[in-house]
Enzyme design. Structure first.
Site, mmCIF file in Angstrom:
data_model
loop_
_atom_site.group_PDB
_atom_site.id
_atom_site.type_symbol
_atom_site.label_atom_id
_atom_site.label_comp_id
_atom_site.label_asym_id
_atom_site.label_seq_id
_atom_site.Cartn_x
_atom_site.Cartn_y
_atom_site.Cartn_z
ATOM 1 N N TYR A 254 5.592 -1.275 14.428
ATOM 2 C CA TYR A 254 5.019 -0.015 13.930
ATOM 3 C C TYR A 254 6.133 0.956 13.559
ATOM 4 C CZ TYR A 254 0.009 0.434 13.878
ATOM 5 O OH TYR A 254 -1.300 0.369 13.501
ATOM 6 N N ARG B 142 1.716 -8.550 -2.005
ATOM 7 C CA ARG B 142 0.677 -7.595 -2.410
ATOM 8 C C ARG B 142 1.027 -6.240 -1.821
ATOM 9 N NH1 ARG B 142 -3.137 -10.905 -4.778
ATOM 10 N NH2 ARG B 142 -4.211 -9.049 -5.498
ATOM 11 N N THR C 1 1.577 -1.802 -8.755
ATOM 12 C CA THR C 1 1.458 -2.818 -7.719
ATOM 13 C C THR C 1 2.775 -3.585 -7.715
ATOM 14 O OG1 THR C 1 0.434 -4.209 -9.392
ATOM 15 C CG2 THR C 1 -1.043 -3.180 -7.792
ATOM 16 N N LYS D 112 2.141 -8.336 -9.334
ATOM 17 C CA LYS D 112 1.733 -8.900 -10.627
ATOM 18 C C LYS D 112 2.996 -9.460 -11.305
ATOM 19 C CE LYS D 112 -2.442 -6.106 -11.181
ATOM 20 N NZ LYS D 112 -2.461 -4.897 -10.330
ATOM 21 N N ASP E 63 0.470 4.421 -14.812
ATOM 22 C CA ASP E 63 0.195 3.291 -13.910
ATOM 23 C C ASP E 63 0.640 2.028 -14.648
ATOM 24 O OD1 ASP E 63 -0.868 1.169 -12.522
ATOM 25 O OD2 ASP E 63 -2.810 2.118 -12.161
ATOM 26 N N GLU F 238 5.550 4.401 11.818
ATOM 27 C CA GLU F 238 5.006 5.584 11.119
ATOM 28 C C GLU F 238 6.122 6.576 10.795
ATOM 29 O OE1 GLU F 238 1.672 7.055 13.336
ATOM 30 O OE2 GLU F 238 0.373 5.515 12.523
#
Ligand code: DSN
Length: 414
Positions: A51, A232, A223, A226, A197, A53
């Site tokens: 973790y 991902r 993203t 692609k 985008d 954060e």
């Protein structure tokens, strides 16, 4: 896979079957690709256990000495590669990256303008069914009926009248070049933040195969899975003056802990994308799409805008008295996987539209070039001649299997 076989043979078996499927069919969904083994190794690593954060060197948890270095590397590579003043690689995917831009640029209920989904935009650019259409006031621009190209005059007039605070430029099924400079002018005239985008075309933008969104855009989202061939994930790139707002919007605005295994895999993908071989790959993606479009049209297919400038093409199946769904399903049975898609001004519904969207990123990752595009156009033509004839589809399937065997899928061992 041995450990997985022992623990959960059902899931192991399904993963093996999916690997086999990816290796043995022609994957032509333009948003899909093959990630390298290096990218998958980072994605499947112990980093999933941690973790973190916060941001590098400003975390809310201890034990970050290696995670910080990993995220620093990903950020440095993202900024260098995309010529960006600031980067954030924590968004879980493209939609959360866009959501962060809304949160950073608009108040709830603020005004946004984006391309209509039916014209080739994206859900998060203001579609009614998405958060963007539900929580913001939206106007959408689209395409010219005559040319099938983005109607920049319409977008300019709409922006002048509506005065949005945020404009999205970027598409998920547009086969032509997006004029980011024109959108930059439109946004400046309206006093709006421009977000480009580039999820579909990121690789093309950073290798000179498509005009770059900077300096016209204030913010760029993408993203990472692609054309970039990463895991991902998503990223936001922006001018320094928007950096603090974007970072606050991603965390704590929208997300908790970043997916460190994905951050590392993004860093690997960015390193791969900085190599000369990647620029060569992107150039071939575009050449392959052009060859495929030319060969399809030579066989009587009608393509939206009469061709392509980028990695994808859109067949209008209605001119062959077929629906997109019938053609896409028959192609799938023959081992050619694409997706049914709306064509501009499509009278048919989204779940049974008139078009089929095809792309060359994954084929090109296998090393296929123009001669293979000729064969693939032949296969698609043969499918379209008799899409219900199982014997016909089996014949094409056999030829597809032969072609796939000659071009092994990267990152997959069967
Ligand atoms: N689903 C992606 C695509 O296929 O274009 C967009 O989110």
């Amino acid at each position: 896979m041995e450990e997985l076989q022992k623990t959960d043979p059902q899931i192991a078996d399904l993963i093996q079957k999916e690997a086999q499927r990816q290796a043995s069919c022609l994957r032509m969904i333009p948003s899909e690709n093959y990630a390298s083994k290096a990218v998958m190794t980072a994605t499947g690593s112990v980093l999933t256990n941690k973790y973190s954060e916060g941001y590098p060197h400003q975390r809310y948890y201890q034990g970050q000495e290696f995670i910080d270095q990993i995220e620093d590397l990903a950020l440095k590579r993202a900024k260098e590669l995309f010529q960006a003043e600031h980067a954030n690689v924590q968004p879980y995917s493209g939609s959360p990256a866009n959501m962060a831009v809304y949160l950073a640029s608009l108040k709830p209920g603020g005004r946004v303008m984006g391309m209509d989904l039916a014209a080739g935009g994206h859900l998060t650019h203001g579609a009614k069914v998405s958060f963007s259409g539900k929580f913001y006031e939206v106007r959408q621009y689209g395409l010219s009926r005559e040319t099938g190209l983005i109607d920049y005059d319409l977008a300019r007039n709409l922006a002048k009248e509506f005065k949005p605070g945020l404009i999205f430029a970027g598409c998920s099924s547009y086969p032509r070049t997006v004029d980011f400079a024109a959108f930059g002018e439109i946004a400046r005239e309206a006093g709006a933040v421009l977000c480009a985008d580039i999820s579909h075309i990121s690789g093309l933008c950073l290798t000179g195969c498509h005009p770059h969104p900077f300096p016209h855009a204030d913010v760029v989202t993408s993203t990472t899975h692609k054309l970039l061939r990463g895991p991902r994930g998503g990223m936001v790139l922006c001018r320094q003056e928007l950096a603090a707002k974007i970072d606050k919007a991603v965390f704590p605005g929208l997300q908790g802990g970043p997916h460190n295994h994905v951050t590392a895999a993004i860093a690997v993908a960015l390193k791969e994308a900085s190599l000369p071989a990647y620029a060569e790959y992107c150039r071939q993606v575009v050449k392959n799409a052009a060859a495929l479009a030319r060969e399809l049209m030579a066989r009587g297919f009608s393509l939206v805008t009469g061709g392509t400038d980028n990695h994808l093409a859109l067949i209008d199946a209605s001119t062959m008295k077929l629906t997109g769904k019938v053609l896409a399903q028959a192609m799938d049975q023959a081992g050619i996987v694409a997706n049914a898609n709306k064509v501009p001004f499509d009278p048919r519904p989204a779940d049974d539209p008139s078009g089929v969207r095809l792309g060359t990123p994954a084929l090109t990752s296998r090393g296929m070039q123009e001669p293979e595009m000729v064969k693939i156009a032949e296969f698609i033509h043969q499918v379209a001649q008799a899409p219900q004839d199982q014997a016909n589809l089996r014949k094409v399937r056999d030829r597809v299997a032969e072609l796939c065997a000659a071009f092994p899928a990267p990152g997959i061992e069967i």
